[in-house]
Design an enzyme around this catalytic site. Structure first.
Site, PDB file in Angstrom:
ATOM      1  N   CYS A 238       0.818  -1.219   0.000  1.00  0.00           N
ATOM      2  CA  CYS A 238       0.000   0.000   0.000  1.00  0.00           C
ATOM      3  C   CYS A 238       0.849   1.265   0.000  1.00  0.00           C
ATOM      4  CB  CYS A 238      -0.956   0.006   1.181  1.00  0.00           C
ATOM      5  SG  CYS A 238      -0.158  -0.196   2.793  1.00  0.00           S
ATOM      6  N   HIS A 334      -2.143   0.673   7.156  1.00  0.00           N
ATOM      7  CA  HIS A 334      -2.491   0.908   5.754  1.00  0.00           C
ATOM      8  C   HIS A 334      -2.148   2.339   5.356  1.00  0.00           C
ATOM      9  CE1 HIS A 334      -4.356   0.105   1.975  1.00  0.00           C
ATOM     10  NE2 HIS A 334      -5.398   0.891   2.169  1.00  0.00           N
ATOM     11  N   ASN A 355      -7.766   5.426  -1.705  1.00  0.00           N
ATOM     12  CA  ASN A 355      -7.328   4.174  -1.099  1.00  0.00           C
ATOM     13  C   ASN A 355      -6.774   3.303  -2.228  1.00  0.00           C
ATOM     14  OD1 ASN A 355      -7.054   1.663   0.083  1.00  0.00           O
ATOM     15  ND2 ASN A 355      -9.133   1.554   0.872  1.00  0.00           N
TER      16      ASN A 355
END
EC number: 3.4.22.48
Length: 388
Positions: A238, A334, A355
């Site tokens: 991520c 994250h 995201n």
């Protein structure tokens, strides 16, 4: 003739009253006949708390307009469809209320998600949070004139049709544990049909509203050249996706890719060790420095004004989040990217976020440090790295 005149008036009044609801429904929907095949979502109970419904109706247009401007869409008119719910495999609701945002063609463009606030939520003005994104809109548009159930588990979101066939319509990169792989199965027959009520999610519930005035007046600020070039799959990269997106935007290039970033920082890892590796804040700062930037660590969420100023100055911001539901597993931490910010018509300030799991952007209350994401989890925005 004079004696019959009152009767004619009465008959005309009766006739006009009898057709008024139909006429109003047609004018409210403003959808062509060919588009009136609705998507029906099975729910256990169609009831929605009044304050949830009021929140959606009051604020959806401003949120949607901010995303329209971020996407450089033209001015448009929207309304809400009937709200629906999503269920886990144990047939319990995931706790959220979903309001589809319809365009005048009868298609869903966005989903308004209203969630009960979680414990670590930093804002306190309401019992609920509101976020808008594309979420399941594209998938739902494929089920016109069908009755479906939406289910979710650790793999993503499924649409189950009347013939009990299930299709995974939105994957989430979160890894399920080995036990879950063995025990989870798609509910069939009795499981799904217990949801007795139906929400017509593509049926307008009120008149269409033009966002012409909102579009002209609403302040929106975007990191120039930010594009979604790749999305995160089944890996732990991520931070690599986040930094690649930010550097591609601020340098106006396409040369950065998540896998290459991770390989640069972890050159000796192979196989699953490489696939599921992540990055520390120190490594993220170091990579930015190697690319000619001077990233800085901020041990909190950036404020609306900080986002506004940094974005105007072409400086990208990485979000570091900690999962509220569980601190264990690959996605316990994250990273996400700040795309920009907007000030809504009611004065509320929002931050636009990407995201890496998603193909679109989402809105986030600038005073709320808990971010709901597309797999149903929540992340507490505990730190920021700015200056990419």
């Amino acid at each position: 003739m004079k004696r019959n005149f009152p009767k004619l008036i009465a008959l005309s009044l009766i006739f006009s009253l009898s057709i008024t609801p139909i006429a109003n429904a047609e004018s409210n929907s403003n959808i062509k006949a060919k588009d009136k095949r609705h998507v029906q979502v099975n729910v256990e109970d169609k009831s929605v708390p009044t304050d949830v419904r009021n929140l959606a109706q009051k604020d959806y247009l401003s949120y949607v307009t901010s995303l329209d401007k971020i996407y450089n869409k033209e001015k448009a008119s929207y309304t809400l469809g009937e709200p629906f719910k999503i269920y886990k495999f144990n047939k319990k609701s995931d706790g959220n209320y979903y309001f589809p945002v319809l365009n005048t063609e009868g298609n869903i463009d966005y989903i308004v998600t209203i969630s009960p606030k979680v414990t670590k939520d930093s804002s306190s003005s309401s019992k609920y949070t509101i976020n808008v994104s594309s979420f399941l809109s594209k998938a739902l548009n494929e089920y016109k004139d069908q009755q479906i159930t939406i289910l979710t588990n650790s793999k993503g979101y499924y649409v189950v049709t009347q013939n009990h066939k299930a299709k995974l319509v939105l994957k989430t990169p979160r890894l399920e544990d080995k036990k879950a792989k063995k025990t989870e199965s798609i509910p069939t027959g009795n499981n799904v049909t217990q949801l007795k009520q139906k929400a017509s999610v593509t049926m307008p519930t009120s008149q269409f509203k033009s966002n012409n005035y909102t579009y002209n007046e609403q302040y929106v600020n975007k990191l120039e050249n930010f594009k979604i070039r790749e999305t995160q799959g089944n890996n732990g990269w991520c931070a690599g996706y986040t930094m690649s997106a930010l550097l591609n935007a601020t340098y106006n290039t396409n040369k950065y890719h998540a896998e290459a970033v991770m390989r640069f920082l972890h050159p000796n890892l192979q196989g699953q060790q490489f696939q599921f590796t992540g990055l520390t804040p120190r490594e993220m700062i170091y990579f930015g420095q190697t690319q000619g930037r001077s990233p800085q660590l901020l041990n909190r969420m950036t404020t609306y004004n900080e986002v506004d100023n940094l974005t105007k100055n072409n400086k990208g911001i990485a979000i570091l989040g900690s999962r509220v539901e569980s601190r264990n597993g690959m996605h316990a931490g994250h990273a996400m990217a700040v795309v920009g910010n907007a000030k809504l018509n009611n004065g509320q300030e929002v931050i636009i976020i990407w995201n890496p799991w998603d193909n679109g952007f989402m809105t986030q209350d600038a005073k709320n440090n808990v971010i709901p994401v597309s797999n149903g989890d929540h992340y507490q925005w505990y730190s920021s790295i700015y200056g990419y």
